[in-house]
Design a protein around this motif. Sequence first.
Motif, PDB file in Angstrom:
ATOM      1  N   LEU A 359       0.829  -1.204   0.000  1.00 36.14           N
ATOM      2  CA  LEU A 359       0.000   0.000   0.000  1.00 36.14           C
ATOM      3  C   LEU A 359       0.867   1.260   0.000  1.00 36.14           C
ATOM      4  N   VAL A 360       1.972   1.202   0.748  1.00 37.67           N
ATOM      5  CA  VAL A 360       2.885   2.345   0.805  1.00 37.67           C
ATOM      6  C   VAL A 360       3.659   2.485  -0.499  1.00 37.67           C
ATOM      7  N   GLU A 361       4.229   1.369  -0.963  1.00 35.82           N
ATOM      8  CA  GLU A 361       5.056   1.421  -2.160  1.00 35.82           C
ATOM      9  C   GLU A 361       4.263   1.829  -3.397  1.00 35.82           C
ATOM     10  N   ALA A 362       2.988   1.467  -3.440  1.00 28.91           N
ATOM     11  CA  ALA A 362       2.145   1.828  -4.586  1.00 28.91           C
ATOM     12  C   ALA A 362       1.632   3.259  -4.496  1.00 28.91           C
ATOM     13  N   GLY A 363       1.889   3.928  -3.372  1.00 30.00           N
ATOM     14  CA  GLY A 363       1.514   5.333  -3.234  1.00 30.00           C
ATOM     15  C   GLY A 363       0.105   5.589  -2.746  1.00 30.00           C
ATOM     16  N   LEU A 364      -0.582   4.559  -2.273  1.00 33.74           N
ATOM     17  CA  LEU A 364      -1.956   4.758  -1.785  1.00 33.74           C
ATOM     18  C   LEU A 364      -1.978   5.360  -0.384  1.00 33.74           C
ATOM     19  N   VAL A 365      -0.937   5.142   0.387  1.00 31.32           N
ATOM     20  CA  VAL A 365      -0.762   5.777   1.691  1.00 31.32           C
ATOM     21  C   VAL A 365       0.708   6.181   1.815  1.00 31.32           C
ATOM     22  N   LYS A 366       0.999   6.974   2.843  1.00 32.43           N
ATOM     23  CA  LYS A 366       2.358   7.501   2.960  1.00 32.43           C
ATOM     24  C   LYS A 366       3.275   6.662   3.836  1.00 32.43           C
ATOM     25  N   THR A 367       2.722   6.054   4.890  1.00 34.12           N
ATOM     26  CA  THR A 367       3.575   5.369   5.854  1.00 34.12           C
ATOM     27  C   THR A 367       3.033   3.988   6.180  1.00 34.12           C
ATOM     28  N   ASN A 368       3.885   3.154   6.744  1.00 32.17           N
ATOM     29  CA  ASN A 368       3.451   1.833   7.191  1.00 32.17           C
ATOM     30  C   ASN A 368       2.363   1.942   8.252  1.00 32.17           C
ATOM     31  N   GLY A 369       2.524   2.915   9.159  1.00 31.18           N
ATOM     32  CA  GLY A 369       1.519   3.100  10.204  1.00 31.18           C
ATOM     33  C   GLY A 369       0.160   3.458   9.625  1.00 31.18           C
ATOM     34  N   GLU A 370       0.170   4.343   8.609  1.00 31.29           N
ATOM     35  CA  GLU A 370      -1.087   4.723   7.961  1.00 31.29           C
ATOM     36  C   GLU A 370      -1.711   3.521   7.263  1.00 31.29           C
ATOM     37  N   ALA A 371      -0.866   2.674   6.666  1.00 30.65           N
ATOM     38  CA  ALA A 371      -1.372   1.468   5.997  1.00 30.65           C
ATOM     39  C   ALA A 371      -2.027   0.528   7.002  1.00 30.65           C
ATOM     40  N   ARG A 372      -1.386   0.344   8.143  1.00 31.68           N
ATOM     41  CA  ARG A 372      -1.946  -0.551   9.161  1.00 31.68           C
ATOM     42  C   ARG A 372      -3.275  -0.022   9.691  1.00 31.68           C
ATOM     43  N   ARG A 373      -3.346   1.301   9.885  1.00 32.16           N
ATOM     44  CA  ARG A 373      -4.609   1.888  10.367  1.00 32.16           C
ATOM     45  C   ARG A 373      -5.712   1.736   9.330  1.00 32.16           C
ATOM     46  N   LEU A 374      -5.342   1.890   8.054  1.00 29.43           N
ATOM     47  CA  LEU A 374      -6.318   1.721   6.978  1.00 29.43           C
ATOM     48  C   LEU A 374      -6.885   0.300   6.994  1.00 29.43           C
TER      49      LEU A 374
END
Length: 420
Positions: A359-374
């Motif tokens: 999710l981070v590498e594809a640019g949908l979120v900025k950080t790992n933490g944001e990805a986990r919260r999503l």
Amino acid sequence: MVENGYNSPFMQEAAARGFIFQCTDAQALDDAMAKGSVAAYIGFDPTADSLHVGSLIQIMMLRLLQKHGHRPVALVGGGTARIGDPSFREEARRLMTEDIITTNLAGIEGCLRQFLTFGEGTSDAKLVNNADWLDKLAYIDLLRDVGVHFSINRMLAFDSVKNRLDREQGLTFLEFNYSILQSYDFRELNRRHGVSLQLGGSDQWGNIVSGVDLVRRTDQKSVMGLTTPLLTTASGAKMGKTANGAVWLSEKRLPVFDYWQFWRNVEDADVGRFLRLFTELSLEECARLEALEGAGINEAKKILATEATALCHGREAAEAAAEAARKTFEEGQLTAADLPVYLVAPDVLQEGVPVFRLLVEAGLVKTNGEARRLIRGGGARVNNVPVTDENLLITNTDAVEGAIRLSSGKKHHILVKAAV
């Protein structure tokens, strides 16, 4: 004399569309434009390899100039990039290397060419780099020729300087010189290319007035300045900024689909204003669309999105983005041709990559933490299936017709493919 008080077609339309905020001598500028072609410039500092929507009002002003037979001059700051404009910044920009400046200049030129026609004709745009003269400046000569005309008291009163000092952020002597060099740019452009008008955002007013004053004092010529309003959304947010970052004009930085979506998702209260500023629809059509209510305002937003995207990326790409959005949100359909693609090395999908990292590498979120919260909030999906495991491995086996659809919420999607 027309209703808004101007005679020249450019000033009439610029005023009607909301481009004009301040002018050093509006009557003189209107008279000059009514008599013939005027060369006007805007400066763009290469702080990134793409411009973003925050610069778009300036670009649209240059485009409007060209439409009415005047000559736009786009000045790229290859020289001033080594200093950085302190205007309304809370701290100094990091200084860039020559390689970064060169890369950024090429990217900005590409963005400008999406909107302007360059050439040698009377109304063709011209691209100029201030490194052509700033790199050759001798410091003592600059002090004697230009510095003598600048008052420190007046420069300290500029909003761009005063705000930094009021915040106790400090201002380096390097940055303090920026206004002098911008004024010098105006004089050089007037001498070399006959430029008699500088355009900019209202945060540039002090620098622009200083340039007008320098030309008057040293060359006994009358030149002018015109600023556009600093643009914010109806809710007060900075124009061109989203939760996911800047809205870039380059497709390399931001997929066309996401650019279209930015305009589709503007606030209802901004639709009319943005139609006038960022499309070339007639003022009558802008007024008609602005008056729509209920479901009608959503149709107006789609038109805004398509027209603004067509100016930036071309009509075909804009209509493709509109159709992709229709399939996504109205029919629930997506095909591999509809969405932006993120390519990964074949071995990555062979071995598997955790979904939060993808999710981070594809640019949908900025950080790992944001990805986990999503993921915890139920907002992440793979191939339309909600993801519940943050460490779920995404592999080749997840591909459908050669692609894995990765989604953040209902509106942000990307196709992940293995690079060939």
